[in-house]
Design a protein around this motif. Structure first.
Motif, short mmCIF file in Angstrom:
data_model
loop_
_atom_site.label_atom_id
_atom_site.label_comp_id
_atom_site.label_asym_id
_atom_site.label_seq_id
_atom_site.Cartn_x
_atom_site.Cartn_y
_atom_site.Cartn_z
N ALA A 1 -5.68 -1.86 -5.35
CA ALA A 1 -5.22 -3.04 -4.61
C ALA A 1 -6.26 -4.14 -4.58
O ALA A 1 -7.45 -3.89 -4.40
N ALA A 2 -5.79 -5.37 -4.76
CA ALA A 2 -6.61 -6.56 -4.57
C ALA A 2 -5.89 -7.46 -3.58
O ALA A 2 -4.66 -7.41 -3.46
N GLN B 1 -6.99 -5.01 3.85
CA GLN B 1 -8.09 -4.40 3.11
C GLN B 1 -8.55 -3.10 3.80
O GLN B 1 -8.80 -2.09 3.13
N GLU B 2 -8.63 -3.13 5.12
CA GLU B 2 -9.02 -1.92 5.84
C GLU B 2 -7.99 -0.82 5.67
O GLU B 2 -8.33 0.35 5.52
N ASN B 3 -6.71 -1.19 5.66
CA ASN B 3 -5.67 -0.19 5.45
C ASN B 3 -5.75 0.40 4.04
O ASN B 3 -5.51 1.60 3.85
N ALA B 4 -6.10 -0.42 3.06
CA ALA B 4 -6.26 0.09 1.70
C ALA B 4 -7.38 1.13 1.66
O ALA B 4 -7.27 2.17 0.99
N GLU B 5 -8.46 0.86 2.38
CA GLU B 5 -9.57 1.81 2.43
C GLU B 5 -9.15 3.10 3.13
O GLU B 5 -9.50 4.20 2.68
N ARG B 6 -8.40 2.97 4.20
CA ARG B 6 -7.93 4.15 4.94
C ARG B 6 -7.06 5.04 4.06
O ARG B 6 -7.12 6.27 4.17
N THR C 1 -8.05 1.53 -2.66
CA THR C 1 -8.79 0.29 -2.90
C THR C 1 -8.95 -0.01 -4.38
O THR C 1 -9.02 -1.18 -4.78
N GLU D 1 -1.06 -0.87 -9.95
CA GLU D 1 -2.00 -1.76 -9.26
C GLU D 1 -1.22 -2.93 -8.68
O GLU D 1 -0.08 -3.19 -9.08
N LEU E 1 0.82 -1.21 0.00
CA LEU E 1 0.00 0.00 0.00
C LEU E 1 0.85 1.26 0.00
O LEU E 1 0.45 2.28 -0.57
#
Length: 275
Positions: free
Chosen positions: A161-162, A149-154, A158, A134, A124
Motif C-alpha cells: 500500500a501507498a 498508514q497506521e492501519n496498513a502497518e497493523r 505496508t 498493490e 487494506l
C-alpha cells in the motif's frame, strides 16, 4: 460497588441518553476501563470496582452519553474481519461498506486505487485478501492518511500500500484494474437529520455541501483515464441515489453499469467498467 452494579447503572445512563444498545455498550466500556477482554467480563462481575477503574468507566460513559461514536472511544472498529484504528479524522467504517469489499473481491485486481480512503478500510481489506496486489489510497486529508498508514502497518500490508494526498485523481499516475470509493454522498439538506454520532465524524467525508452527487461527477469525469481497458469501478451510494449515479456513469462513457444491494436489500453499490 461491584462491577455488576456499576455496569447496570451505566447501561441505564446510556439508555436514558437514547442509546438502544446501552447494556452491550456499557459492557464494552467497562471492559476497556478494567483492561480486560469483553468476552471475559462475566468473570469480573462480582469483583469490587477499584477507584481508578471507576474513574475510567465514568469518563468513557460521559463520552458515550455525549454521543461520541464507540469506535472513537475504543479506538477501533471491526471491519471485514479485521480491527481498524478509528479517530475523529476518518469516517467510522460501517457494515454496509463491507458489501463493496465483497463485490470487489469477486474479480482479482493487480492494482487498486481507493479514492477518499479515510481509515483505509476498503483498500487494506482488499490488499489483505490479495497478497499479490498493490494499491494507492488517496485522500485530501493528511490526518486521514496518517490513520490509513497506521492501519496498513497493523495489518502487515505496508509493502503493498501507498498513500497519497490528492483531490480525487489530482496527481494520481498510472492505470488501475480497480477503482473503489466510499465518497461523501449525503446532501446538504439531509445533514440536520443525521444521528448525533455523525457530528463527531469529519464533515467532508459525509457531505459535498451540495446535492450529494458531486463526488460521483468528479469520479466519472476522471476515472476512464485511470482504468485499464475493462477495468472496474465500484462506489458506495446512499440508498436513494442508484438511478442518478448510474446515469452519471453512463453519460461519462462507462459500460456494464449495475446496482448491488446491501444486506438489508437497499441499493448500496454502483459498479461500472471502462470500455
Amino acid at each position: 460497588m461491584s462491577v455488576q452494579v456499576a455496569l447496570w447503572a451505566g447501561a441505564q445512563r446510556l439508555g436514558a441518553a437514547g442509546i438502544a444498545a446501552g447494556p452491550r455498550e456499557a459492557r464494552l466500556l467497562m471492559a476497556a476501563a478494567l483492561g480486560v477482554a469483553a468476552s471475559r467480563m462475566t468473570l469480573h462481575l462480582q469483583d469490587d470496582l477499584a477507584a481508578d477503574a471507576a474513574a475510567r468507566f465514568e469518563a468513557l460513559l460521559a463520552r458515550r452519553e455525549a454521543r461520541e461514536p464507540m469506535s472513537h472511544i475504543l479506538g477501533a472498529r471491526q471491519f471485514y474481519g479485521r480491527a481498524f484504528k478509528v479517530t475523529g479524522d476518518v469516517l467510522d467504517p460501517r457494515p454496509e461498506t463491507e458489501c463493496l469489499v465483497a463485490a470487489a473481491l469477486e474479480e482479482r485486481a493487480a492494482r487498486v486505487l481507493d479514492l477518499g480512503t479515510g481509515s483505509g478500510c476498503i483498500l487494506l481489506s482488499l490488499l489483505a485478501e490479495w497478497p499479490e496486489a498493490e494499491g494507492i489510497g488517496a485522500d485530501i486529508s493528511v490526518a486521514a492518511l496518517a490513520v490509513a498508514q497506521e492501519n496498513a502497518e497493523r495489518l502487515g500490508v505496508t509493502a503493498q500500500a501507498a498513500f497519497q494526498e490528492a483531490n480525487w485523481f489530482e496527481g494520481i499516475a498510472g492505470r488501475f484494474d480497480l477503482v473503489v470509493s466510499n465518497p461523501p454522498y449525503i446532501g446538504l439538506g439531509e445533514m440536520a437529520e443525521l444521528a448525533p454520532e455523525l457530528a463527531h465524524e469529519p464533515r467532508g467525508a459525509l457531505t459535498d455541501e451540495g446535492d450529494g452527487l458531486g463526488a460521483y461527477r468528479a469520479i466519472a469525469a476522471g476515472v476512464r483515464e485511470r482504468l485499464v481497458p475493462g477495468g472496474r469501478l465500484l462506489v458506495e451510494i446512499g440508498p436513494t441515489q442508484a438511478a442518478e449515479v448510474a446515469d452519471i456513469f453512463r453519460a461519462a462513457g462507462l459500460c456494464a453499469v449495475d446496482v448491488l444491494p446491501d444486506l438489508d436489500g437497499r441499493d448500496r453499490v454502483v459498479t461500472a467498467r471502462s470500455a
